[in-house]
Design a protein around this motif. Sequence first.
Motif, short mmCIF file in Angstrom:
data_model
loop_
_atom_site.label_atom_id
_atom_site.label_comp_id
_atom_site.label_asym_id
_atom_site.label_seq_id
_atom_site.Cartn_x
_atom_site.Cartn_y
_atom_site.Cartn_z
N ILE A 28 43.89 50.33 46.63
CA ILE A 28 45.19 49.27 45.50
C ILE A 28 44.80 47.91 45.61
CG2 ILE A 28 47.52 48.66 45.38
CD1 ILE A 28 47.81 51.55 46.02
N ALA A 29 44.60 47.50 47.28
CA ALA A 29 44.82 46.08 47.53
C ALA A 29 42.58 45.77 46.98
CB ALA A 29 44.45 45.96 49.38
N LEU A 30 42.11 46.37 46.79
CA LEU A 30 40.52 46.22 45.93
C LEU A 30 40.64 45.88 44.39
CD1 LEU A 30 37.97 48.12 48.54
CD2 LEU A 30 38.59 45.86 48.37
N TYR A 31 41.53 47.00 43.97
CA TYR A 31 41.80 47.19 42.90
C TYR A 31 42.35 45.74 42.48
CZ TYR A 31 43.40 49.59 38.14
OH TYR A 31 44.02 49.18 37.11
N MET A 32 43.70 45.36 43.37
CA MET A 32 44.49 43.98 42.62
C MET A 32 43.44 42.69 43.04
SD MET A 32 48.35 44.69 44.99
CE MET A 32 48.88 43.17 44.73
N LEU A 33 42.70 42.82 43.88
CA LEU A 33 41.49 41.36 44.00
C LEU A 33 41.55 41.42 42.75
CD1 LEU A 33 40.54 42.12 47.90
CD2 LEU A 33 42.14 39.79 46.68
N ALA A 34 40.24 42.69 42.42
CA ALA A 34 39.70 42.76 41.25
C ALA A 34 39.92 42.27 39.76
CB ALA A 34 38.61 44.57 40.75
N GLY A 35 41.34 43.10 39.51
CA GLY A 35 42.21 42.39 38.48
C GLY A 35 42.15 41.26 38.96
N ALA A 36 42.79 40.69 40.07
CA ALA A 36 43.30 39.03 39.68
C ALA A 36 41.91 38.55 39.63
CB ALA A 36 43.75 38.96 41.48
N ALA A 37 40.64 38.72 40.42
CA ALA A 37 39.91 37.67 39.17
C ALA A 37 39.48 37.98 38.00
CB ALA A 37 38.31 38.75 40.82
N VAL A 38 39.53 39.14 37.38
CA VAL A 38 39.51 39.25 36.14
C VAL A 38 40.03 38.43 35.51
CG1 VAL A 38 39.19 40.74 34.21
CG2 VAL A 38 38.28 41.08 36.36
N PHE A 39 41.69 38.19 35.94
CA PHE A 39 42.26 37.58 34.90
C PHE A 39 42.78 36.55 34.91
CE2 PHE A 39 44.30 42.42 34.52
CZ PHE A 39 44.43 42.36 33.71
N SER A 40 42.46 36.26 36.52
CA SER A 40 41.98 34.50 36.35
C SER A 40 41.29 33.74 36.09
CB SER A 40 41.84 34.36 38.06
OG SER A 40 41.47 32.96 38.01
N SER A 41 39.66 34.85 35.49
CA SER A 41 38.82 34.43 34.54
C SER A 41 38.81 33.88 33.35
CB SER A 41 37.64 35.26 35.27
OG SER A 41 37.81 36.64 34.74
N LEU A 42 39.96 35.44 32.97
CA LEU A 42 39.95 35.03 31.60
C LEU A 42 41.31 33.99 30.87
CD1 LEU A 42 40.61 38.60 30.61
CD2 LEU A 42 38.83 37.71 30.21
N GLU A 43 42.05 34.41 32.07
CA GLU A 43 43.47 33.84 31.62
C GLU A 43 43.47 32.02 32.08
OE1 GLU A 43 45.85 34.06 28.91
OE2 GLU A 43 45.00 36.73 28.81
N ARG A 44 42.57 31.55 32.82
CA ARG A 44 42.50 30.34 33.48
C ARG A 44 42.20 29.17 32.73
NH1 ARG A 44 45.93 27.08 37.00
NH2 ARG A 44 44.20 25.83 37.93
N GLN A 45 41.61 29.25 31.83
CA GLN A 45 41.12 28.17 31.14
C GLN A 45 41.92 27.64 29.91
OE1 GLN A 45 38.87 25.75 31.28
NE2 GLN A 45 37.97 26.80 33.33
#
Length: 294
Positions: A28-45
Motif C-alpha cells: 500500500i505504501a508503494l502504491y501510494m508513492l506511485a500514485g503521488a508521483a503520477v498525480f503530482s506530474s499530472l496536476e502540479r503544473q
Amino acid sequence: MKEDFSCCCPSLIPSRETARFYLLFMLIALYMLAGAAVFSSLERQAELKAHQLWEMRLRDFSHEHNISCEKVRSLLRHYEEARNAGIRTKPGRALWDIPGAFYFVGTVVSTIGFGMTAPSTVTGKVLLVFYGLLGCSATILFFNLFLERVITLLSLLIFWCRRRTGHSGAEGRASEDNKNEERKPSVYQVTLILFVVVLLVACVAASLYSAMEGWTYMESLYFCFVAFSTVGFGDFVSGQREHHEHTWGYQVANCLMMLFGVCCTYSLFNTISVIIKQWLNWLLRTMAWMYSYD
C-alpha cells in the motif's frame, strides 16, 4: 543453519497473518508513492498556472477598482467563513431545511462526506460525533448484510441454472454441505457481476446528473465514482441548485441512486479485498518456497 536459527529464535518468525499484514502495508505504501508521483506530474503544473492566473486577476481587479489587494483578500477570507453557512456566489438551495439536513446526514452515515455542508455551532459539532459513530456503524452493517443478500441471490441463480441444464451435482449422494458449497458462487464471479452492476448504475446515474446538473457526461461519471466509493471530494455535489428544491422526483432518484451505488460499490470493494488477500497468500507461499529452496 537456517533450521538452527529458526529453532533457536521461533519468535522472530512471523505468523502468516502477521507477514500478510506487513506485506500489505508495504504494498500500500508503494502504491501510494506511485500514485503521488503520477498525480503530482499530472496536476502540479495546472496548480501553478492557477496560482499565477489568480494573482494576475487579483492585481488587475485591485488596480481597476482602486482597492488594495489586502482589502480584497480580507473580503475573500470572510467569504470562506460564510461558505460554511451555505453562502455561495450562485443562488443555491437551503442547506439546513429538512431536505437539506436529510441530505447532510445521508452523507454522514454513508461516510461520503462531500464537505459542502458542515455544522457551524458547537452543539452541532459535538452532536455530530455521537450521531456519526452510531450512524456509520449501522450503515456499515447494512452494507455487509446487502453483500450477503447479493451472494444468496447469486447462489439461488446458480442453483436454478444448474437445475435448468440438468446438472445434478453429486447425483444426490453428496452431503448437504457439499451441495451448499457447489451452489456458492466464487469470489471472482461475485466480483465480476458486482463490477458490471456498478458500471451500469454509474452510467445510468451519469445520464441523470448530466441532464439535471449541467455537467458533462465524463464529469458525471467522475462524480459517481467519487460519491459511490465514499471518497467525497466535494468538487461536484448533486442536488444543490436553487431549482432542485422543487424537483422532488429528482431528489428521490438522487437518494436512491446514491444508496444503491454506495451499497454495490462497497460490496465490490469487499470482494476485491478478498481477491487481494488470496494474492497475498499466494505471494507468501511463493516467497516461503523460494526461501526453503535456497
